[in-house]
Design an enzyme around this catalytic site. Structure first.
Site, PDB file in Angstrom:
ATOM      1  N   ALA A   1       0.861  -1.174   0.000  1.00 37.28           N
ATOM      2  CA  ALA A   1       0.000   0.000   0.000  1.00 37.28           C
ATOM      3  C   ALA A   1       0.900   1.226   0.000  1.00 37.28           C
ATOM      4  O   ALA A   1       2.066   1.139   0.355  1.00 37.28           O
ATOM      5  CB  ALA A   1      -0.878  -0.020   1.243  1.00 37.28           C
TER       6      ALA A   1
ATOM      7  N   GLY B   1       0.439  -5.121   0.576  1.00 39.35           N
ATOM      8  CA  GLY B   1      -0.664  -5.069  -0.381  1.00 39.35           C
ATOM      9  C   GLY B   1      -0.290  -5.701  -1.712  1.00 39.35           C
ATOM     10  O   GLY B   1      -1.142  -6.250  -2.410  1.00 39.35           O
TER      11      GLY B   1
ATOM     12  N   GLU C   1      -0.766  -9.219  -1.397  1.00 36.12           N
ATOM     13  CA  GLU C   1      -2.218  -9.454  -1.363  1.00 36.12           C
ATOM     14  C   GLU C   1      -2.822  -9.408  -2.770  1.00 36.12           C
ATOM     15  O   GLU C   1      -3.749 -10.155  -3.080  1.00 36.12           O
ATOM     16  CB  GLU C   1      -2.886  -8.423  -0.439  1.00 36.12           C
ATOM     17  CG  GLU C   1      -2.551  -8.675   1.034  1.00 36.12           C
ATOM     18  CD  GLU C   1      -3.085  -7.597   1.962  1.00 36.12           C
ATOM     19  OE1 GLU C   1      -2.703  -6.425   1.760  1.00 36.12           O
ATOM     20  OE2 GLU C   1      -3.876  -7.919   2.859  1.00 36.12           O
TER      21      GLU C   1
ATOM     22  N   GLU D   1       3.772  -5.931   6.903  1.00 39.64           N
ATOM     23  CA  GLU D   1       2.970  -4.929   7.612  1.00 39.64           C
ATOM     24  C   GLU D   1       3.299  -4.869   9.093  1.00 39.64           C
ATOM     25  O   GLU D   1       3.267  -3.813   9.721  1.00 39.64           O
ATOM     26  CB  GLU D   1       1.476  -5.236   7.441  1.00 39.64           C
ATOM     27  CG  GLU D   1       0.905  -4.875   6.080  1.00 39.64           C
ATOM     28  CD  GLU D   1       1.028  -5.995   5.065  1.00 39.64           C
ATOM     29  OE1 GLU D   1       1.856  -6.917   5.268  1.00 39.64           O
ATOM     30  OE2 GLU D   1       0.310  -5.947   4.048  1.00 39.64           O
TER      31      GLU D   1
HETATM   32  N1  3HC Z   1       4.612   3.450   0.204  1.00 38.79           N
HETATM   33  C1  3HC Z   1       5.148   4.662  -0.097  1.00 38.79           C
HETATM   34  N2  3HC Z   1       6.455   4.855  -0.344  1.00 38.79           N
HETATM   35  C2  3HC Z   1       7.251   3.793  -0.314  1.00 38.79           C
HETATM   36  C3  3HC Z   1       6.782   2.502   0.001  1.00 38.79           C
HETATM   37  C4  3HC Z   1       5.390   2.352   0.252  1.00 38.79           C
HETATM   38  N3  3HC Z   1       4.852   1.160   0.526  1.00 38.79           N
HETATM   39  N4  3HC Z   1       7.812   1.642  -0.046  1.00 38.79           N
HETATM   40  C5  3HC Z   1       8.888   2.351  -0.359  1.00 38.79           C
HETATM   41  N5  3HC Z   1       8.567   3.656  -0.524  1.00 38.79           N
HETATM   42  C6  3HC Z   1       9.479   4.736  -0.914  1.00 38.79           C
HETATM   43  C7  3HC Z   1      10.563   4.976   0.122  1.00 38.79           C
HETATM   44  O1  3HC Z   1      10.126   5.854   1.140  1.00 38.79           O
HETATM   45  C8  3HC Z   1      11.672   5.566  -0.724  1.00 38.79           C
HETATM   46  O2  3HC Z   1      11.374   6.910  -0.938  1.00 38.79           O
HETATM   47  P1  3HC Z   1      12.536   8.007  -1.061  1.00 38.79           P
HETATM   48  O3  3HC Z   1      13.363   7.563  -2.234  1.00 38.79           O
HETATM   49  O4  3HC Z   1      11.808   9.263  -1.257  1.00 38.79           O
HETATM   50  O5  3HC Z   1      13.280   7.935   0.243  1.00 38.79           O
HETATM   51  C9  3HC Z   1      11.520   4.847  -2.057  1.00 38.79           C
HETATM   52  O6  3HC Z   1      10.186   4.314  -2.059  1.00 38.79           O
HETATM   53  C10 3HC Z   1      12.494   3.713  -2.262  1.00 38.79           C
HETATM   54  O7  3HC Z   1      12.450   2.856  -1.132  1.00 38.79           O
HETATM   55  P2  3HC Z   1      13.787   2.234  -0.496  1.00 38.79           P
HETATM   56  O8  3HC Z   1      14.820   3.279  -0.374  1.00 38.79           O
HETATM   57  O9  3HC Z   1      13.356   1.506   0.714  1.00 38.79           O
HETATM   58  O10 3HC Z   1      14.223   1.243  -1.650  1.00 38.79           O
HETATM   59  P3  3HC Z   1      14.844  -0.213  -1.557  1.00 38.79           P
HETATM   60  O11 3HC Z   1      15.048  -0.661  -2.950  1.00 38.79           O
HETATM   61  O12 3HC Z   1      15.961  -0.239  -0.585  1.00 38.79           O
HETATM   62  O13 3HC Z   1      13.681  -1.119  -0.923  1.00 38.79           O
HETATM   63  C11 3HC Z   1      11.468  -2.005  -0.677  1.00 38.79           C
HETATM   64  C12 3HC Z   1      12.480  -1.324  -1.617  1.00 38.79           C
HETATM   65  C13 3HC Z   1      11.963  -3.392  -0.298  1.00 38.79           C
HETATM   66  C14 3HC Z   1      10.171  -2.110  -1.425  1.00 38.79           C
HETATM   67  C15 3HC Z   1      11.312  -1.156   0.605  1.00 38.79           C
HETATM   68  O14 3HC Z   1      11.056   0.172   0.254  1.00 38.79           O
HETATM   69  C16 3HC Z   1      10.185  -1.588   1.513  1.00 38.79           C
HETATM   70  O15 3HC Z   1      10.355  -2.490   2.307  1.00 38.79           O
HETATM   71  N6  3HC Z   1       9.031  -0.908   1.415  1.00 38.79           N
HETATM   72  C17 3HC Z   1       7.916  -1.100   2.319  1.00 38.79           C
HETATM   73  C18 3HC Z   1       7.180  -2.354   2.032  1.00 38.79           C
HETATM   74  C19 3HC Z   1       6.014  -2.488   2.961  1.00 38.79           C
HETATM   75  O16 3HC Z   1       6.124  -2.347   4.166  1.00 38.79           O
HETATM   76  N7  3HC Z   1       4.849  -2.781   2.390  1.00 38.79           N
HETATM   77  C20 3HC Z   1       3.681  -2.945   3.170  1.00 38.79           C
HETATM   78  C21 3HC Z   1       2.949  -1.658   3.210  1.00 38.79           C
HETATM   79  S1  3HC Z   1       1.555  -1.741   4.265  1.00 38.79           S
HETATM   80  C22 3HC Z   1       0.395  -2.494   3.359  1.00 38.79           C
HETATM   81  O17 3HC Z   1       0.633  -2.916   2.278  1.00 38.79           O
HETATM   82  C23 3HC Z   1      -0.956  -2.596   3.994  1.00 38.79           C
HETATM   83  C24 3HC Z   1      -1.863  -3.474   3.202  1.00 38.79           C
HETATM   84  O18 3HC Z   1      -1.951  -4.719   3.831  1.00 38.79           O
HETATM   85  C25 3HC Z   1      -3.236  -2.900   3.081  1.00 38.79           C
END
Ligand code: 3HC
Ligand code: NAI
Length: 684
Positions: A62, A101, A104, A124
């Protein structure tokens, strides 16, 4: 241009997302997916659908920046139901990381194909949440509760091959031919009944053997202590076996909304962005040219020098380590080998990798062997004269253009730099012990450190798996500087009558892994001790003289049994009371509330001073330091975010209440006072 486009490949419709950097599932993406599916369903000539992403990854989750804002339809859950309901087979084509997400979405598709390098996961929980688009209900129905538990509750992504072995991925396809292979796979499914995750039955394992949930709790209890989301995750996976799919989704939503509204998730989302912000240096161009670091020198093969070297060896960068005596060199490199071998025994490294890492290590007694290093890190005794001597020698022998760094804990990096003719190439690289394990690295920017040198070290930190934070030159930089007022208050509190084990307990209850007196026992009370048992000027001196020097002697502040279980000691309590009497400090009952306020509020104040003096770039950097270097509980977001949560007015009022007891050196930060008065926060 739309973030979602569609492409026809004869009878297969390919829905493609292009939403850099990580294809987060923001509103436009959700709408585009819904429209894409509608297009497929409304066109009789379309027989199958593929969903894939352009750029570096499949949907990584998400869009976290939308959290906490008013929701904008369509909701992800509804879009996923629409995908799953399709009678035409829908295939997720996965590369990069299908997270949260994104995973998912993949679960709502009828089939999942992935390239070998792909990873899938539900992280998450690391944001203080559980999946909120039916992931906790679909996943166990596909892979079983037992396989779903670690994914939902611990949140580490799994590689494609593992995903295939548990039934989450249907086929591994070519690393470079995902788009075509996914279309071919989709075509194979035409005409077959579509398998829907919500109708899967693998979740029966948790019903037949409900003990798996308690076993899981017991196995991971320690690591998950204090966090709310993991327990919610366990309940959601359990519900997947006990409830109908619709009821289970409702249960998941309830748990998800509860977590989303709580402080833990807000704190952990803050941390997610804090960690990424820490890597950015204000005022330095993103494309600044970096110095290639191909060979590293380390001075001193003691506790820190060895650990520091291992970071580079593990990353494939050759290290030359220098000592004064052969014996110290042999001892130091022996410890490194042993550490690697222990890692191998635990299965986290192969024997071959151990040899590979150690093969990159050269040891020497001669500075000339460091001449061609690109970076040299000094980790000798914490003494200015010794450090200056080392830096003068390095300046003479190491090639021009090489970076010279000190691992000093407290000493002035600018003064160290004066021993060289290249102060712009000098900075602090403050690792934490054990340096091969602890994630934090304080990168200390001297007055004259060049932007290029700073940027190079920040980048290098990432390469060796560290989380780096820029600090200015001040006593103890960010972390140790804030530790000082806490330690000072811990000592004062026990003089005033607080039991030392209660001081520890307050911090344990707050979520720290250890209190200050446990920490002293672990490190050894005789660090820096003058070694004269007849000279007793502090509680520490008294305890050392009694041969209570910490865990290593079986007793320190606490008594320890063979299993290292601790019990408070009446003898020590007596020593403390005697000291208090000698100093004329009256002992009294002290509440846990006062203990917490006096330990933590002065730290927030010190953090504010650090900010106001420009010693940290931003408040969130301070949070990153304390979470990664000192075990501040992640679910509070770090000291500055925690202060925001309880209100800066509360912190200031508490500091004023205890002012007389905060010591002569205490100075209220103007920044903190101003922010509190204006009702502002440190973070956003
Ligand atoms: N939403 C918004 N921005 C995000 C994001 C997300 N889910 N994931 C990453 N970003 C942004 C980062 O803030 C970063 O922004 P910046 O360049 O401005 O600092 C940019 O994307 C690149 O991210 P990374 O520097 O972390 O890049 P990497 O290549 O090192 O890692 C990744 C990529 C493995 C995808 C890592 O970013 C990550 O783990 N992201 C989060 C994943 C996550 O937690 N997903 C679950 C979200 S909650 C959800 O999905 C709820 C659902 O169940 C409804
Ligand atoms: P240590 O005493 O374990 O190791 C120091 C090593 O340096 C010894 O092996 C010694 O023989 C060697 N040495 C001393 N003078 C030398 C010289 N002139 N040339 C070559 N080698 C020399 O000390 P430790 O704990 O590794 O600390 C080193 C530095 O790291 C200190 O500045 C300390 O403040 C800092 N530090 C220590 C941390 C810790 O937890 N131990 C954490 C972070 C920083």
């Amino acid at each position: 241009m739309s973030v979602i486009t569609t492409e026809r490949h004869d009878d297969v419709l390919v829905i493609i997302s292009d939403n850099p950097p990580v294809n987060a599932l923001g509103q436009a993406v959700r709408q585009g997916l819904a429209d894409g599916i509608e297009e497929a369903l409304g066109d009789d000539s379309v027989k199958a659908v593929v969903i894939r992403c352009d750029g570096r990854t499949f949907f990584a989750g998400a869009d976290i920046t939308e959290f906490g804002k008013p929701p904008q339809g369509p909701g992800l859950g509804d879009v996923l139901d629409q995908i799953e309901a399709s009678d035409k087979p829908v295939v997720a084509a996965i590369h990069g990381t299908a997270l949260g997400g994104g995973c998912e979405v993949a679960l709502a598709c009828h089939y999942r194909v992935a390239v070998p390098s792909a990873k899938l996961g539900l992280p998450e929980v690391k944001l203080g949440l559980i999946p909120g688009a039916a992931g906790t209900q679909r996943l166990p129905r596909v892979v079983g509760a037992e396989a779903a538990l670690p994914m939902v509750v611990v949140g580490n992504p799994i590689p494609a091959k593992k995903a295939e072995s548990i039934g989450l991925v249907d086929r591994i396809v070519g690393e470079d031919s995902l788009a075509e292979d996914a279309i071919a796979f989709a075509r194979e499914q035409i005409g077959k009944p579509v398998p829907r995750a919500s109708e899967g039955t693998a979740n029966r394992d948790g019903v037949e053997n409900p003990a798996i949930f308690d076993e899981f709790r017991a196995k991971h209890g320690r690591k998950l202590r204090g966090f709310d989301a993991p327990e919610a995750g366990i309940q959601a996976v359990k519900a997947a076996g006990e409830l109908s799919y619709e009821e289970g989704v409702k249960k998941e939503r309830e748990l998800f909304m509860g977590l989303m509204a709580g402080t833990q998730s807000a704190a952990m989302r803050h941390y997610f962005f804090a960690e990424r912000a820490a890597n950015k240096i204000e005022g330095i161009a993103k494309d600044i040219e970096l110095i290639p670091i191909k060979k590293v020198g380390v001075i001193g093969a003691g506790t820190m020098g060895g650990g520091i070297s291992m970071n580079f060896l593990s990353a494939g960068i050759p290290v030359t380590i220098l000592e004064m005596e052969q014996e110290a060199l042999d001892r130091g490199t022996g410890v490194m080998r042993k550490n690697y071998e222990r890692t191998a025994l635990r299965g986290r490294m192969t024997g071959e990798q151990v040899e590979q890492a150690m093969g990159l290590l050269t040891s020497t007694l001669d500075y000339a062997d460091l001449a061609d290093c690109d970076l040299v890190i000094e980790a000798v005794f914490e003494n200015m004269d010794v450090k200056k001597e080392v830096f003068a020698k390095l300046d003479e022998t190491v090639k021009q253009g090489a970076i010279l760094a000190s691992n000093t804990s407290y000493l002035n990096v600018d003064e160290i730099a004066t021993a060289t003719n290249r102060p712009e190439y000098v900075l602090g690289l403050h690792f934490f012990s054990p340096a091969n394990i602890m994630k934090l690295l304080e990168v200390v920017r001297g007055d004259k450190t060049s932007d290029q040198v700073l940027a190079t070290c920040m980048k290098l930190a990432k390469k060796i798996g560290k989380i780096a934070v820029v600090a200015g030159v001040c006593d103890g930089f960010i972390g140790n500087r804030m530790l000082s007022p806490r330690q000072q208050q811990a000592n004062a509190l026990i003089m005033e009558g607080a039991n030392y084990w209660e001081v520890d307990e307050v911090l344990l209850d707050f979520g720290f892994p250890m209190g200050p007196f446990q920490m002293s026992d672990l490190a050894g009370l005789d660090i820096g001790w003058h070694r004269d048992p007849s000279r007793i000027e502090s509680v520490r001196d008294a305890l050392c003289a009694m041969d209570r020097r910490g865990q290593k002697t079986g007793a320190g502040f606490y008594d320890y049994d063979e299993a290292r279980q601790r019990t408070p000691s009446d003898d020590v309590k007596k020593v403390i009371a005697e000291f208090a009497e000698k100093q004329g400090v009256e002992q009294r009952e002290i509440s846990k509330e006062e203990i917490q306020e006096r330990l933590l509020y002065p730290m927030v104040n010190e953090g504010a001073l650090i900010l106001e003096e420009g010693m940290a770039q931003r408040a969130s950097d301070i949070d990153v330091v304390w979470i990664n270097g000192y075990g501040w509980p992640l679910y509070t977001g770090g000291p500055m975010f925690w202060a925001d949560t309880i209100g800066l007015g509360t912190v200031v009022a508490g500091l004023e209440k205890h002012r007389e007891r905060l010591g002569e050196k205490f100075k209220l930060s103007q920044l903190l006072a101003d922010k509190a008065a204006a009702g502002e926060r440190f973070n956003g």
